[in-house]
Design an enzyme around this catalytic site. Sequence first.
Site, PDB file in Angstrom:
ATOM      1  N   ASP A 111      -4.084  10.922  13.227  1.00 25.39           N
ATOM      2  CA  ASP A 111      -4.453  10.559  11.855  1.00 25.39           C
ATOM      3  C   ASP A 111      -5.218   9.237  11.879  1.00 25.39           C
ATOM      4  O   ASP A 111      -4.990   8.350  11.062  1.00 25.39           O
ATOM      5  CB  ASP A 111      -3.207  10.460  10.974  1.00 25.39           C
ATOM      6  CG  ASP A 111      -3.541  10.484   9.480  1.00 25.39           C
ATOM      7  OD1 ASP A 111      -4.696  10.833   9.129  1.00 25.39           O
ATOM      8  OD2 ASP A 111      -2.660  10.148   8.670  1.00 25.39           O
TER       9      ASP A 111
ATOM     10  N   GLY B 100       0.843  -1.195   0.000  1.00 25.92           N
ATOM     11  CA  GLY B 100       0.000   0.000   0.000  1.00 25.92           C
ATOM     12  C   GLY B 100       0.869   1.232   0.000  1.00 25.92           C
ATOM     13  O   GLY B 100       2.096   1.144   0.152  1.00 25.92           O
TER      14      GLY B 100
HETATM   15  P1  ADP Z   1       1.470   6.648   4.903  1.00 24.94           P
HETATM   16  O1  ADP Z   1       2.131   7.351   6.017  1.00 24.94           O
HETATM   17  O2  ADP Z   1       2.090   6.927   3.590  1.00 24.94           O
HETATM   18  O3  ADP Z   1      -0.021   6.819   4.905  1.00 24.94           O
HETATM   19  P2  ADP Z   1       1.035   3.994   6.084  1.00 24.94           P
HETATM   20  O4  ADP Z   1       1.936   3.638   7.205  1.00 24.94           O
HETATM   21  O5  ADP Z   1      -0.327   4.419   6.430  1.00 24.94           O
HETATM   22  O6  ADP Z   1       1.769   5.088   5.144  1.00 24.94           O
HETATM   23  O7  ADP Z   1       0.961   2.767   5.064  1.00 24.94           O
HETATM   24  C1  ADP Z   1       0.254   2.861   3.838  1.00 24.94           C
HETATM   25  C2  ADP Z   1      -0.575   1.598   3.571  1.00 24.94           C
HETATM   26  O8  ADP Z   1       0.305   0.454   3.488  1.00 24.94           O
HETATM   27  C3  ADP Z   1      -1.561   1.251   4.681  1.00 24.94           C
HETATM   28  O9  ADP Z   1      -2.793   1.900   4.508  1.00 24.94           O
HETATM   29  C4  ADP Z   1      -1.680  -0.269   4.537  1.00 24.94           C
HETATM   30  O10 ADP Z   1      -2.605  -0.603   3.522  1.00 24.94           O
HETATM   31  C5  ADP Z   1      -0.283  -0.700   4.081  1.00 24.94           C
HETATM   32  N1  ADP Z   1       0.552  -1.110   5.249  1.00 24.94           N
HETATM   33  C6  ADP Z   1       1.218  -0.275   6.057  1.00 24.94           C
HETATM   34  N2  ADP Z   1       1.872  -0.931   7.038  1.00 24.94           N
HETATM   35  C7  ADP Z   1       1.591  -2.238   6.863  1.00 24.94           C
HETATM   36  C8  ADP Z   1       1.950  -3.454   7.593  1.00 24.94           C
HETATM   37  N3  ADP Z   1       2.727  -3.407   8.682  1.00 24.94           N
HETATM   38  N4  ADP Z   1       1.460  -4.645   7.134  1.00 24.94           N
HETATM   39  C9  ADP Z   1       0.644  -4.665   6.049  1.00 24.94           C
HETATM   40  N5  ADP Z   1       0.282  -3.564   5.339  1.00 24.94           N
HETATM   41  C10 ADP Z   1       0.730  -2.358   5.727  1.00 24.94           C
HETATM   42 MG    MG Z   2      -1.489   6.165   6.139  1.00 23.70          MG
END
Ligand code: ADP
Ligand code: MG
Length: 442
Positions: A137, A21
């Site tokens: 957030d 993601g």
């Molecule tokens: P950003 O700060 O860019 O929003 P996130 O930490 O929210 O990044 O991660 C973006 C997306 O990646 C999440 O919405 C999720 O779908 C996927 N993702 C993030 N961390 C994990 C994880 N530990 N395991 C599985 N999917 C993840």
């Molecule tokens: Mg995010």
Amino acid sequence: MAGPGWGPPRLDGFILTERLGSGTYATVYKAYAKKDTREVVAIKCVAKKSLNKASVENLLTEIEILKGIRHPHIVELKDFQWDSDNIYLIMEFCAGGDLSRFIHTRRILPEKVARVFMQQLASALQFLHERSISHLDLKPQNILLSSLEKPHLKLADFGFAQHMSPWDEKHVLRGSPLYMAPEMVCQRQYDARVDLWSVGVILYEALFGQPPFASRSFTELEEKIRSNRVIEDFFTHPWVDLEHMPSGESLARATALVVQAVKTDQDGDAAAALSLYCQALDFFVPALHYEVDAQRKEAIKAKVGQYVSRAEELKVIVSSSNQALLRQGTSAQDLLREMARDKPRLLAALEVASAATAKEEEAGGEQDALDLYQHGLGELLVLLAAEPPGRRRELLHTEVQNLMARAEYLKEQVKMKESRWAAETLDKEGLSESVRSSCTLQ
Ligand code: ADP
Ligand code: MG
């Protein structure tokens, strides 16, 4: 240079595979440790090039906060690394994806599931707030699921998180508008409590499939939040159930219904009378709550006792005639099933309906049976609409009508149980013995 769209970047010690993601500034990949353990992790990569001063700070706060905490419902940061292009957060892998996808592939979540999720989220937030950390957030995209088989929530994306004491006031807009507290959207002044607003929005989205102020622009959102349009749905919502609130009218309404019930009963229509008695009881319980005069309260209780007993007798009559109908219906059902042999979708819907009937026979299975009826009927109605005229249509039509009647009857059962429960609760406050003994409606 490696980055989104160029395939996964390279990182010593890991093999990065599929993209899981991406959000505002990061892309997250699934990865395996090269060590013997082959541990599966998620690696959040942030291209240094894309970072301005503010986002560097966000990332550092995210690392600093996550490094210092461990909680079963907060995603674990195992390590972090960097090279000339990227910064990498090596995190526990959550195989169930994020809550946004989870909700939307199911359209909505059942209340029971939403409640378990709320408990998990609440425990994570309580833990954070005890440490004066605000997430800022909170939204379904930032809440992950450990797995799909046995999903546990894991709060993630601490990119906007802040150390905030309860009395700190902040002014910088953070988070995603749809989940932002009104004071942040409208006044740009807020404190640690804004996380709780977002939780409410998330719960609403889980139950109804979309956030309460779904909007296409910030201006539209602000207008919706500021609007003083009357929220009619709230006042008529069955959960709020304003109609049955204890008031000066409760007794009159109960009495009017009971008069009808008695008359219908005399006319010999047991099912309709039962339904009217139940409706009357729905008003008697609040009437009892409302009454303050001890003598009058006793008088109402005695009456309620009589009506409950009669309802109980009627229930026995109605349920035995229902059983007979059920047996009659079985042969028509068999025939219909036979005629549906080449229609897998119809067969499946009929299966759901008979599962509902089977559930009904189980003690305490009413609510499950009702859920099954609703599910089965939804399908059958669609199929009936598409069914060409003929014998099968006739049978299907009768079957749908029967099932609807069963479901209605069950709904009444469930309601009756609820008023019995309500009467028992009252009992703790002093409902007389006679009412207690006759309040066994099931
Ligand atoms: P950003 O700060 O860019 O929003 P996130 O930490 O929210 O990044 O991660 C973006 C997306 O990646 C999440 O919405 C999720 O779908 C996927 N993702 C993030 N961390 C994990 C994880 N530990 N395991 C599985 N999917 C993840
Ligand atoms: Mg995010």
